[in-house]
Design a protein around this motif. Structure first.
Motif, PDB file in Angstrom:
ATOM      1  N   LEU A  27      24.435  -8.269   0.986  1.00  0.00           N
ATOM      2  CA  LEU A  27      24.222  -8.795   2.327  1.00  0.00           C
ATOM      3  C   LEU A  27      24.116  -7.667   3.348  1.00  0.00           C
ATOM      4  CD1 LEU A  27      26.661 -11.861   2.285  1.00  0.00           C
ATOM      5  CD2 LEU A  27      24.159 -11.908   2.209  1.00  0.00           C
ATOM      6  N   GLY A  28      24.927  -6.621   3.157  1.00  0.00           N
ATOM      7  CA  GLY A  28      24.853  -5.483   4.065  1.00  0.00           C
ATOM      8  C   GLY A  28      23.521  -4.771   3.994  1.00  0.00           C
ATOM      9  N   LEU A  29      23.002  -4.617   2.759  1.00  0.00           N
ATOM     10  CA  LEU A  29      21.695  -3.977   2.595  1.00  0.00           C
ATOM     11  C   LEU A  29      20.595  -4.832   3.220  1.00  0.00           C
ATOM     12  CD1 LEU A  29      19.901  -1.776   1.424  1.00  0.00           C
ATOM     13  CD2 LEU A  29      19.896  -3.017  -0.757  1.00  0.00           C
ATOM     14  N   ALA A  30      20.661  -6.158   3.007  1.00  0.00           N
ATOM     15  CA  ALA A  30      19.663  -7.050   3.596  1.00  0.00           C
ATOM     16  C   ALA A  30      19.694  -6.974   5.121  1.00  0.00           C
ATOM     17  CB  ALA A  30      19.912  -8.483   3.137  1.00  0.00           C
ATOM     18  N   ALA A  31      20.892  -6.968   5.698  1.00  0.00           N
ATOM     19  CA  ALA A  31      21.014  -6.879   7.151  1.00  0.00           C
ATOM     20  C   ALA A  31      20.465  -5.551   7.666  1.00  0.00           C
ATOM     21  CB  ALA A  31      22.478  -7.038   7.562  1.00  0.00           C
ATOM     22  N   SER A  32      20.740  -4.459   6.957  1.00  0.00           N
ATOM     23  CA  SER A  32      20.239  -3.150   7.373  1.00  0.00           C
ATOM     24  C   SER A  32      18.719  -3.095   7.326  1.00  0.00           C
ATOM     25  CB  SER A  32      20.825  -2.057   6.475  1.00  0.00           C
ATOM     26  OG  SER A  32      22.231  -2.030   6.560  1.00  0.00           O
ATOM     27  N   LEU A  33      18.141  -3.655   6.251  1.00  0.00           N
ATOM     28  CA  LEU A  33      16.686  -3.653   6.131  1.00  0.00           C
ATOM     29  C   LEU A  33      16.028  -4.483   7.224  1.00  0.00           C
ATOM     30  CD1 LEU A  33      16.277  -3.999   2.247  1.00  0.00           C
ATOM     31  CD2 LEU A  33      15.817  -1.974   3.643  1.00  0.00           C
TER      32      LEU A  33
END
Length: 405
Positions: A27-33
């Protein structure tokens, strides 16, 4: 005194901490992207994107939701085609419920399959039929993801001008490899001899790796290919048309939705380029590092549109709008699906026959176990696990996985 058989190794389930860590990281990676990567690579800003999205009429946005429902309903033909006895309303429930789980968790395909397994078992479907349906629809979805870029490449070359040489070379290589994969798959389905050759060839390639890891004796791709071929053929023999038409309808409806999102946000682009960008996004939904490929698909699709001349803010707004319908809206639809499942009548879960659950590579173990029991008289040969009489579809319906979006 006979030697007791060695206990069969059961794979350990991942720890709760590992699952939570994976979910948080995904979820953190998705939010960052989405928050940083999408505007950066699309060469725009979120303020410009929200300005474009704010101009979309609410009536138009509501009308697009009807296309989403039509696409989901189209995919029920693929699900019912993979499974004798599954009704369309049941397929829609399993589809949206499994998709909602998959869209919330990184690598959510396994979690979505577990959810659909629970739902279908409550309706009285056998384990073997559920797994067979999952295999068939999974293979069909993989083939569709391979075919889409091939079609996109043909469309791109039919009307686009000044295609860079690097892109042309990559497109040619992708087309050749895609056609080769499809040809191998069709030959495996059509010929048992071809299935044996393919399975043995893969075994030779991976045998050094499996021996090095100590798993060589437990892994046989040849047996797996033969078992998968029998399972798939049992379903494809009667359901291939529904399987194919369901996917064609689903991808067509969602492409229309994608084009409308482009038009609404004033992105005027050649249809071949639009389809190529759409195919890139559909292919990347298989990326398991984020839930449903969230962030990865949007970034790649927007970057492709901008590279082909679309206005950065408008192209990004179109991609975000499309993602809202294909990803975000499936979560409340999935909640409704779970509520609908609770209201459906349940059936007693059937007991699967042991021979249906035994994979091909365990038949020798069963034969040796039978030989060690002298008091038991010989019995007539039972149907093989993959025979048409006792195989998938013989004892009832099963359940395929969620749609490929």
């Amino acid at each position: 005194m006979s030697t007791p058989a060695a206990p069969r190794t059961v794979p350990r389930r991942p720890s709760r901490l590992r699952q939570v860590t994976r979910m948080v990281l995904g979820l953190g990676l998705a939010a960052s992207l989405l928050v940083w990567g999408l505007p950066y690579f699309a060469k725009t800003s979120w303020s410009e994107v929200f300005t474009v999205l704010g101009s979309v009429p609410l009536a138009t946005a509501a009308g697009l939701m009807l296309l989403v429902l039509l696409g989901l309903w189209s995919y029920t033909f693929t699900l019912t085609g993979s499974l004798h006895g599954l009704r369309h309303y049941q397929a829609l429930i399993v589809n949206v419920a499994g998709s909602a789980v998959g869209n919330l968790l990184p690598g959510g395909g396994a979690a979505g399959l577990a959810a659909t397994y629970t739902i279908c078992r409550s309706w009285g479907f056998s384990r073997r039929d559920i797994s067979t349906s999952a295999i068939v629809t999974g293979v069909w979805n993989v083939m569709a993801r391979i075919v889409l870029p091939v079609i996109a490449i043909v469309g791109l070359f039919s009307g686009a001008q000044n295609i860079p040489k690097a892109l042309a070379d990559a497109a040619l290589a992708a087309t050749i490899s895609g056609v080769a994969i499809i040809a191998v798959f069709v030959s495996v389905l059509a010929s048992e001899r071809a299935a044996l050759v393919v399975g043995q060839g893969i075994d030779k390639v991976i045998r050094p790796l499996t021996h090095r890891s100590g798993r060589g004796s437990a892994m046989s791709v040849r047996a797996l290919v033969i078992d998968l071929r029998a399972r798939i053929n049992d379903i494809v023999r009667t359901g291939w048309l529904k399987l194919t038409l369901g996917l064609v309808g689903y991808f067509t409806v969602y492409f229309v939705l994608f084009v409308l999102c482009l038009r609404i946000t004033n992105v005027d682009m050649f249809y071949g380029q639009a389809f190529a960008a759409y195919a890139i996004g559909r292919l990347l939904t298989a990326v398991g590092v984020t839930p449903g490929g969230l962030g990865v698909t949007e970034l790649a699709t927007a970057a492709a549109l901008v590279a082909w001349g679309a206005h950065p803010a408008n192209a990004t707004a179109a991609v975000v709008l499309f993602s809202v319908y294909t990803h975000l809206m499936e979560i409340p639809l999935g909640a409704l699906g779970w509520l609908a499942w609770l209201a459906t009548p349940k059936k007693e879960t059937p007991e699967d026959h042991p021979e249906e659950e035994a994979p091909e590579d365990h038949k020798e173990e069963e034969a040796s176990a039978a030989a060690e029991t002298p008091a038991s008289p010989p019995s007539p040969a039972s149907p093989a696990a993959t025979s048409p009489d006792g195989g998938p579809g013989a004892s009832g319906p099963g359940r395929p996985p969620r749609h490929p979006g």
